[in-house]
Structures are given as structure tokens and as C-alpha cells.
Design an enzyme around this catalytic site. Structure first.
Site, PDB file in Angstrom:
ATOM      1  N   CYS A   2      30.558 -21.646  61.187  1.00 34.18           N
ATOM      2  CA  CYS A   2      31.820 -21.814  61.986  1.00 34.18           C
ATOM      3  C   CYS A   2      33.146 -21.451  61.161  1.00 34.18           C
ATOM      4  CB  CYS A   2      32.080 -23.370  62.364  1.00 34.18           C
ATOM      5  SG  CYS A   2      30.711 -23.825  63.653  1.00 34.18           S
ATOM      6  N   LYS A 585      26.901 -15.422  58.524  1.00 30.86           N
ATOM      7  CA  LYS A 585      27.221 -14.869  57.285  1.00 30.86           C
ATOM      8  C   LYS A 585      27.392 -15.915  56.073  1.00 30.86           C
ATOM      9  CE  LYS A 585      28.725 -10.904  54.881  1.00 30.86           C
ATOM     10  NZ  LYS A 585      27.497 -10.125  54.942  1.00 30.86           N
TER      11      LYS A 585
HETATM   12  N1  GLU Z   1      28.201 -29.068  63.783  1.00 25.88           N
HETATM   13  C1  GLU Z   1      29.426 -28.593  64.661  1.00 25.88           C
HETATM   14  C2  GLU Z   1      28.735 -28.086  65.994  1.00 25.88           C
HETATM   15  O1  GLU Z   1      27.655 -27.710  66.140  1.00 25.88           O
HETATM   16  C3  GLU Z   1      29.969 -27.387  63.902  1.00 25.88           C
HETATM   17  C4  GLU Z   1      28.764 -26.126  63.282  1.00 25.88           C
HETATM   18  C5  GLU Z   1      29.208 -25.434  62.008  1.00 25.88           C
HETATM   19  O2  GLU Z   1      30.043 -25.689  61.305  1.00 25.88           O
HETATM   20  O3  GLU Z   1      28.421 -24.744  61.962  1.00 25.88           O
HETATM   21  O4  GLU Z   1      29.566 -27.499  66.957  1.00 25.88           O
END
Ligand code: GLU
Length: 590
Positions: A2, A585
Site C-alpha cells: 500500500c 513491488k
Molecule cells: N491491511 C490493509 C488492507 O487490507 C492495508 C494493506 C497493506 O498495507 O498492504 O486494506
């Protein structure tokens, strides 16, 4: 994974600024995206499932906004689960990078207290937890701070309140503050590159720190104590970094063509730190090279070079599987961590354990300002320029070329290693500019595009090369690929050899050549076709891709035909080359 981004400034187009920042962060995830903007004294949110579009119109005028590009871990890829998420009374919004590992128990507790949940994400637990803490806290920062005390896992957030305060909190995943070139502008992001053109200075947040931005000013606060903390500003040195395809159809192809350049970037570096590290390694008991995904293959190749040229007891560990070694780390060992982003969560966890044992850490990272670099006693940089394609190509080349030079330095032959890399860079450049090579690889991609499975065999210097070739084929073509040591074929996978099956075999002119040719014969005897990547053709090859014999650095050259094959297969199959489905990535979750 993210990406999170925040803008606090004087311009009226904060939403657009965040939008463009998110576009530069979308290598971190592209399941959904969202932007929240301050609009008068309320907050408006625009969000969508799917990739961030090229352009956006009709965002409200605003000078403060935050945004998020998601790689879903908890909850489906839907608009409703897209970040940012609202507080129940819409007094703030929040976006998260990470995983709340104890989200289920927290959610149950909060539900018992009467909080309602409208998404499937773990993120919403943080939102409700802050709301709950805020009922008793002295101020909002304390609510955020104490909420973090209850969270387990690696979590970083960005938050916007309806009175126009932006808050970032870091515990694990990266967070960088950018101090704008124009006065009064502040940026928050998961990486420096996304805001590089606009900022003069940066402050990399440490774990357990909060940044509060209000009235165009910021302060850094400790999550643990609530006290204000000192910080170090660094000059932004990458503000002119260009991110474009330079006329190539995809970033992947452009980046493969940068391989000679990234090798030059390695051998042109000041040799002093390399020599210091080589000395440390010589006196070490064990060397552990740790990486994940492509960097895992690179780590294994680095360990191979250290065994062969450095005569060291060097092994490689996959980041997510390193924990059974944690209790074995000692102060007499050295850990080597190659990483593109420098933020890989499972590698960071291994390094945290290493630090607690006083094990020395060396790293080779490409992105500036990363946590892995900051944790290292010997922090090397790839200096390869941004790698935008989610599939890593040039950074793998950089990492194994560095590993080779390190091993030659441990051997006492730095100059010879450097000369060999210089020749390698020249040969790579010729290889990439040969029309014949490209025509052959394109036609091979055409032959293989209907395959259900592709096997890859290699040995010794080429074993990790075929493993990385497998990673590229799986990532780019979505065809099942299986790489294995040539000598292990007869122990199991030989059952799968039959007409119609394709096996790529990488062979160099080295002492294991005959062993690998045995495997070629065994494959051929069962009617499977052999694609040979080697200096010389062979009667058993159905298809031959010629590569020069470069002695010790042969393996580094042979990754190129495999990367190019993965590229042309992805193109032939109509796949999204630069952003393959489901992966991201920079893997900042465990
Ligand atoms: N756990 C959160 C979600 O699934 C953020 C995921 C992340 O940072 O990759 O929306």
C-alpha cells in the site's frame, strides 16, 4: 504494501497533488485507491476499486488532502474496503499501510462497546480504536498514540481531521515527510520518489514516531512517551529523477536495457566500504544472505559467490522463512540483505533479531532513506535509478554483480573482479543491441505462449539464475514454471517429462557442464524439448539461445535472455507487463 500520501499546503489543488503522488506510488499496490480532502469544515472522500486512472477531474478545491493506493490484505477488493476510512462521526479519515495482526480481538472488544463496522478491513479497527481512545484522551494525538499501543503488527497510518490536521504515525512500514520547495508546503508519503520533484528536504520518520502537521508546521512526537522528539532533515538529492519509459514500450524493457549501467554503478563505487566489509566477512563465522522474492534469489547467488570465491561459510535465507535461524545469529556473524525498497517486512524482522544479537548487517538497497539502510552497519546503495516495473530486473543484476565483487574482494582480488564486471557490462550491452537475439527470443516466446508448464534447469552458478528466471516467468506470463537443480531432475520431476513439455536449461562452460548435459539427455530421451541457453549449441537442443562465455560472470549475463523471454511472453499474452496481477513491488507486510 500500500502507498500512503498526504499534502498540506497553500495550493488549492491538494486532491490532484495527492492523486499524482498516488500514481507514483501505485507499484505498492493497485487494487483500489482513494483520496480524502478537506472541504471547508468537512471531509470529502473519492474512492474506487481498480487501478488509478490516468487523469482525474472534478475534485473539490482544497489545500489539505491524504490518499491511499491499496494492496488488499484483509477484505475484498471493493470500493467499500478502499481507504481512507471515515470515523463514525466523520471527524477524521484514516488510511493504513500494514496489517493489524490482532484485529479480530480488537474488533470484538470494540463491537461489545457498541462500535459498528462497515468494512471488512483491519484498518477500520484502527479508526474505531482511535475514536474510543479519544473519549478519554487529553488530546487527539494522545488518542492516536495510545491506539498504537494496542496494535500488534507493522502499521503505518496517515490521518486527516476535519479541523485540517494531518497526522502520520509509523510503526514498521515506511513514512517520509517532505518539506516543500514552496514555503508552507509539506508532504507525507511511503517513499521519497513520489514527492521528489517538489521537496527540498526530507525527514524519514523512525518507527514509533508520529508527525503532526497543522498550520503549515510540523512536530515529531514519540508514540511511546508522547514527548516531542528531535529529527534529522536530509537534503533531497533525487529531485531531478526522471520517471519515464525513454521510448520503450514498457518500464520492464527499459530497465532490462539498463543492466550494463547498473553494473557500472556497482564497480564505480568507492571500494573502501566494500574492502571493510570483506575484512569483516573474512573474520566472520557465518554469513547469512537474506532476501525475499527476486532478492531471495539474489541473496542465494551472493551466498554462492561468497562460498566459491570467498571460501566463506555463507548460506542464504528467504525472508519469510528466516525465523528458525534467529537463535543462531551471533555477534561473530554477518548478515547481508539485498533489497530494492529497503522496506521488506520479513527481512526487517530478521534484521531486528540480528541487531539484538549484535550481528553485523550489510545491505544493498536501491531506494534512498529506507529502514534497511538505516539499520545497516555497512549500508551500500545500488544507485540504479528508480525501478518502476513491479517485476524486478535491473536490481537483480545489480545485486548479484555486487555480490560477485564482494566475494572477489574477500578473495583478495577486487581489481580482477572489477575488470570482469567491466567486460560483463560491455558484453551485456552488445547482447541487448543484437537484433538477432531479440528476434530469437520473440519467436521463442511465441512458441511457449500456449505452454501449461515450463521447467528450468541449472546447476552451481546458474541455479539461482534459473530460479529467478522462474520467478520472472510466473510473474509476467502467469504460466506455471518450475526451476530445479539439473541434478535433482532424475529424483522426481523426470516423471513429468514427455512430448510437448518445454525445459529451459542454462549451461556455462564450467566444471559442471557435463552434469547438466546429462540432464539434457534425460529430458530429451523422454521426448520433452530442450531450450538451451549456453555458449555452444548441442544436438539435443530444440532451440538454442547463444550467450558468450564470460567465465566467472557468465551467470550474470544469462539472466538477460530469461528476463527478455518473460517480457516477450507477457507481451504476447496481453498481460499487464509493468503491473502483473495481485503482486506489489515493496512488500511491507508479513
Ligand atoms: N491491511 C490493509 C488492507 O487490507 C492495508 C494493506 C497493506 O498495507 O498492504 O486494506
Amino acid at each position: 504494501m500500500c502507498g500512503i500520501f498526504g499534502y498540506f499546503g497553500k495550493k488549492e489543488n491538494a486532491g490532484e497533488i495527492v492523486f499524482h503522488g498516488l500514481r507514483r506510488l501505485d507499484y505498492r499496490g493497485y487494487d483500489s485507491w482513494g483520496i480524502g480532502m478537506l472541504d471547508g469544515d468537512s471531509i470529502v472522500v473519492t474512492k474506487q476499486a481498480g487501478k488509478i486512472p490516468q487523469t482525474i477531474t472534478s475534485l473539490p478545491t482544497s489545500s489539505i488532502a491524504i490518499g491511499h493506493t491499496r494492496w488488499a490484505t484483509h477484505g475484498g477488493v471493493t470500493k467499500n474496503n478502499a481507504h481512507p476510512h471515515f470515523a463514525t462521526d466523520h471527524s477524521f479519515i484514516l488510511a493504513q499501510n500494514g496489517i493489524v495482526e490482532n484485529y479480530q480481538s480488537l474488533k470484538q472488544k470494540l463491537q461489545k462497546k457498541g462500535y459498528a463496522f462497515s468494512t471488512e478491513t483491519d484498518t477500520e479497527v484502527i479508526v474505531r480504536l482511535i475514536e474510543d481512545k479519544n473519549k478519554r484522551a487529553n488530546n487527539f494525538i494522545d488518542a492516536v498514540r495510545t491506539a498504537f499501543h494496542d496494535l500488534t503488527g507493522r502499521n503505518t497510518i496517515v490521518l486527516l481531521t476535519k479541523d485540517g490536521t494531518v497526522i502520520g504515525a509509523r510503526n514498521g512500514s515506511p513514512l517520509v515527510l517532505g518539506i516543500g520547495k514552496s514555503k508552507g508546503e509539506l508532504f507525507l508519503s511511503s517513499d521519497i520518489l513520489s514527492f521528489a520533484p517538489y521537496v527540498e528536504k526530507t525527514v524519514v520518520l523512525e518507527n514509533q514516531q508520529i508527525v503532526e502537521i497543522t498550520n503549515n508546521k510540523f512536530r515529531i512526537i514519540s508514540i511511546n512517551t508522547g514527548k516531542q522528539e528531535k529529527y534529522r532533515t536530509e537534503k533531497n538529492t533525487i529531485s531531478n529523477t526522471r520517471v519515464d519509459k525513454d521510448g520503450f514500450d514498457h518500464f520492464m524493457l527499459k530497465e532490462i536495457y539498463e543492466s550494463p549501467f547498473v553494473i557500472e554503478q556497482i564497480y564505480n563505487q568507492d571500494a573502501r566500504m566494500l574492502k571493510q566489509l570483506a575484512l569483516k566477512i573474512k573474520h566472520a563465522k557465518h554469513v547469512y544472505a537474506i532476501g525475499s522474492g527476486t532478492a531471495g534469489a539474489a541473496a542465494a547467488q551472493i551466498a554462492y559467490y561468497l562460498r566459491i570465491y570467498g571460501s566463506m561459510h555463507a548460506v542464504s535465507l528467504i525472508g519469510a522463512e528466516a525465523s528458525d535461524y534467529y537463535h543462531l545469529f551471533t555477534k561473530d556473524d554477518v548478515i547481508i540483505a539485498p533489497s530494492q525498497s529497503g522496506e521488506t517486512a520479513d527481512v526487517l524482522e530478521a534484521l531486528e533479531h540480528a541487531r539484538s544479537k549484535k550481528t553485523k548487517i550489510a545491505s544493498l538497497v536501491n531506494m534512498p532513506g529506507s529502514m534497511i539502510t538505516r539499520m545497516s552497519d555497512y549500508p551500500f546503495m545500488s544507485m540504479a535509478g528508480p525501478e518502476i516495473c513491479v517485476m524486478s530486473t535491473k536490481i537483480f543484476v545489480s545485486q548479484i554483480a555486487w555480490g560477485y565483487l564482494l566475494a572477489k574482494t574477500v578473495q583478495g582480488n577486487y581489481s580482477e573482479g572489477k575488470r570482469n564486471l567491466q567486460s560483463l557490462a560491455r558484453v551485456m550491452s552488445d547482447y541487448l543491441h543484437s537484433k538477432n537475439v531479440l528476434t530469437q527470443i520473440k519467436s521463442l516466446a511465441d512458441r511457449l505462449k500456449q505452454s501449461k508448464h515450463i521447467f528450468l534447469l541449472g546447476k552451481a552458478q546458474n541455479l539461482q539464475i534459473v530460479k529467478e528466471g522462474m520467478v520472472k516467468l510466473v510473474e509476467g506470463s502467469y504460466i506455471h514454471a518450475h526451476a530445479l537443480p539439473a541434478g535433482d531432475l532424475k529424483h522426481y520431476a523426470i516423471t513429468l517429462m514427455e512430448p510437448g513439455v518445454s525445459v529451459i536449461v542454462v549451461i556455462s562452460n564450467d566444471e559442471v557442464k557435463e552434469d547438466v548435459l546429462n540432464a539434457v539427455n534425460e529430458v530429451n530421451a523422454r521426448g520433452a524439448s530442450v531450450i538451451g541457453i549456453s555458449p555452444a549449441n548441442h544436438e539435443r537442443f530444440t532451440f538454442h539461445l547463444q550467450v558468450s562465455d564470460l567465465g566467472e560472470t557468465s551467470a550474470i549475463l544469462t539472466i538477460l535472455p530469461l528476463q527478455l523471454l518473460a517480457y516477450y511472453l507477457a507481451v504476447a499474452l496481453g498481460n499487464n507487463v509493468d503491473k502483473p496481477r495481485n503482486i506489489a513491488k515493496s512488500v511491507t507486510v508479513k
